[in-house]
Design a protein around this motif. Structure first.
Motif, PDB file in Angstrom:
ATOM      1  N   GLU A  45     -72.721 -90.872 -69.368  1.00 45.41           N
ATOM      2  CA  GLU A  45     -73.711 -91.388 -68.792  1.00 45.41           C
ATOM      3  C   GLU A  45     -73.707 -91.661 -67.013  1.00 45.41           C
ATOM      4  N   SER A  46     -72.384 -91.335 -66.639  1.00 39.67           N
ATOM      5  CA  SER A  46     -72.288 -91.404 -65.159  1.00 39.67           C
ATOM      6  C   SER A  46     -71.215 -90.661 -64.370  1.00 39.67           C
ATOM      7  N   TRP A  48     -68.877 -91.703 -62.848  1.00 38.74           N
ATOM      8  CA  TRP A  48     -67.735 -92.423 -63.391  1.00 38.74           C
ATOM      9  C   TRP A  48     -67.097 -91.897 -64.535  1.00 38.74           C
ATOM     10  N   ARG A  49     -67.965 -91.906 -65.528  1.00 34.49           N
ATOM     11  CA  ARG A  49     -67.370 -91.601 -66.991  1.00 34.49           C
ATOM     12  C   ARG A  49     -67.052 -90.197 -67.041  1.00 34.49           C
ATOM     13  N   ASP A 123     -60.222 -97.732 -70.555  1.00 32.56           N
ATOM     14  CA  ASP A 123     -61.337 -98.175 -69.929  1.00 32.56           C
ATOM     15  C   ASP A 123     -61.948 -99.661 -70.407  1.00 32.56           C
ATOM     16  N   ARG A 124     -62.906 -99.580 -71.228  1.00 32.73           N
ATOM     17  CA  ARG A 124     -63.539-101.082 -71.779  1.00 32.73           C
ATOM     18  C   ARG A 124     -62.526-101.442 -73.240  1.00 32.73           C
ATOM     19  N   ALA A 180     -67.014-103.937 -69.455  1.00 32.98           N
ATOM     20  CA  ALA A 180     -67.379-103.817 -68.012  1.00 32.98           C
ATOM     21  C   ALA A 180     -68.584-104.948 -67.765  1.00 32.98           C
ATOM     22  N   ARG A 184     -68.052-108.565 -65.665  1.00 35.18           N
ATOM     23  CA  ARG A 184     -68.890-108.529 -64.260  1.00 35.18           C
ATOM     24  C   ARG A 184     -69.842-109.850 -64.199  1.00 35.18           C
ATOM     25  N   PHE A 208     -76.043 -99.237 -67.426  1.00 39.69           N
ATOM     26  CA  PHE A 208     -75.300 -98.521 -66.548  1.00 39.69           C
ATOM     27  C   PHE A 208     -75.999 -97.077 -66.044  1.00 39.69           C
ATOM     28  N   ASN A 234     -73.066-101.238 -61.631  1.00 39.49           N
ATOM     29  CA  ASN A 234     -72.249 -99.999 -61.453  1.00 39.49           C
ATOM     30  C   ASN A 234     -73.107 -99.247 -60.358  1.00 39.49           C
ATOM     31  N   ASP A 264     -67.652 -99.606 -58.927  1.00 42.70           N
ATOM     32  CA  ASP A 264     -67.284 -98.054 -59.343  1.00 42.70           C
ATOM     33  C   ASP A 264     -66.579 -97.564 -57.959  1.00 42.70           C
TER      34      ASP A 264
HETATM   35  O1  AHR Z   1     -66.606 -99.135 -68.186  1.00 40.54           O
HETATM   36  C1  AHR Z   1     -66.613 -98.662 -66.966  1.00 40.54           C
HETATM   37  C2  AHR Z   1     -68.403 -98.571 -66.291  1.00 40.54           C
HETATM   38  O2  AHR Z   1     -68.756 -97.512 -67.472  1.00 40.54           O
HETATM   39  C3  AHR Z   1     -68.161 -97.906 -65.199  1.00 40.54           C
HETATM   40  O3  AHR Z   1     -68.644 -99.141 -64.101  1.00 40.54           O
HETATM   41  C4  AHR Z   1     -69.565 -97.272 -65.116  1.00 40.54           C
HETATM   42  O4  AHR Z   1     -69.943 -96.460 -64.207  1.00 40.54           O
HETATM   43  C5  AHR Z   1     -69.490 -96.709 -66.687  1.00 40.54           C
HETATM   44  O5  AHR Z   1     -70.750 -96.305 -67.268  1.00 40.54           O
END
Ligand code: AHR
Length: 331
Positions: A45-46, A48-49, A123-124, A180, A184, A208, A234, A264
């Motif tokens: 999705e991003s 970052w990912r 990550d999560r 995440a 937050r 996100f 994010n 991020d």
């Molecule tokens: O889990 C991390 C988050 O997931 C990041 O902040 C975000 O950009 C991603 O989609």
């Protein structure tokens, strides 16, 4: 006689195939067998990912001694569960899971445990009834990231002489139920409870991603334009929110506009920080692959691994960011 020749040829074929299989599942050095890892990623999705995926792929590459089976779940938890079941059938040595949301993992992790496959969460995190359903977690400390953001906001408002002013805050949340988002959001809500003059004007998920955050911000602005702070969970969401704010004729900036906070610290996010449209960008470090590789090595050697490892993270604000910071950024 014919039967004997057939049996002999079958044996030769079998030996040849076995030999090939052994060769493809050994490290490029040709000595050690490859470590077979199944990696279930939430999606792409991003930026970052994508960086996170590449970090894991690079660390668990064939040249480093791994055979990595990668699965992109496309933001769907059921796909992740299906992928884990397949990894179990494929008899992998380890499973790496980047879970979309925290809940709903007990059964499938129980299956992995029964199959004797250690699971590393990255990550999560997951929220499970028995902590031994996974070996270790590595990722960002999302609550701490949020606390960094709200304490920065508190000090900036004090410097501006706005410590007692009413501050209208909009929260564009991440994917609901993900660590995440939970961390937050929790930090922001705790700060709002602590500051009697901070008001949660609106709270909506942008999942996100930029388009959803844009729509969320746009619908909020149709109800109220009294917005002092937008807390985007994010960078992708910050880009969408900024677009909606600007289209509504609102300026984004710490001195004379809406204070946009983001998480991020991607190159693109930091570029907005340099221009001032993002006031603060709290880093969430996606480069987790080397930590995972280290964990696997430790587990293989029977060494103890920490149940929770938080990766190093920092933050950048519009007052101190420089071009060099962005130039040296790898994502
Ligand atoms: O889990 C991390 C988050 O997931 C990041 O902040 C975000 O950009 C991603 O989609």
């Amino acid at each position: 006689m014919k039967k004997r020749i057939f049996a002999f040829l079958s044996l030769v074929m079998f030996l040849l195939l076995t030999c090939c299989r052994v060769q493809t599942s050994t490290a490029s050095s040709g000595h050690e067998p490859l470590i077979k890892v199944g990696f279930s990623q939430t999606g792409s999705e991003s930026v970052w990912r994508v960086t996170n995926t590449n970090s894991v792929k690079n660390a668990l590459s064939e040249k480093n001694g791994y055979e990595l089976i990668y699965d992109d779940a496309q933001q769907n938890q059921e796909n992740q569960i299906r992928a884990i079941r397949k990894f179990i059938q494929q008899n992998v040595d380890y499973i790496v899971l980047a879970p979309l949301v925290e809940s709903g993992w007990d059964s499938v992790l129980e299956e992995a445990k029964k199959a004797g496959i250690p699971v590393i969460i990255e990550d999560r995190n997951v929220s499970v009834n028995e902590s031994d359903l996974y070996s270790a977690y590595v990722g960002g400390n999302f609550l701490k990231e949020g606390e960094t953001a709200v304490s920065w906001l508190d000090s900036v408002l004090k410097q501006q002489g706005r410590a007692n002013d009413k501050i209208q805050i909009v929260d564009i949340q991440g994917t609901i139920g993900s660590t995440a988002q939970i961390g937050r959001t929790e930090a922001l809500e705790a700060a709002i409870r602590k500051h009697s003059n901070w008001v949660l004007a609106a709270q909506q998920s942008g999942d996100f991603i930029k388009p959803k955050a844009y729509e969320a911000m746009k619908s909020i602005l149709m109800k109220t334009q009294k917005v002092d702070v937008v807390y985007c969970e994010n960078d992708s969401e910050a880009f969408g929110a900024i677009q909606a704010l600007q289209e509504a004729g609102l300026n984004c900036g710490v001195k004379n506009g809406v204070i946009v906070i983001s998480f991020d610290a991607t190159s693109e996010g930091l570029t907005d920080c340099l221009s001032g449209t993002i006031s603060l960008d709290v880093e969430c470090n996606p480069l987790q692959g080397p930590y995972i590789a280290k964990m696997i090595q430790n587990l293989r050697q029977g060494k103890s691994v920490d149940k929770i490892s938080y990766i190093d993270e920092t933050s950048f604000d519009c007052f101190s960011i420089t071009r060099d910071t962005i130039k040296n950024r790898v994502y």
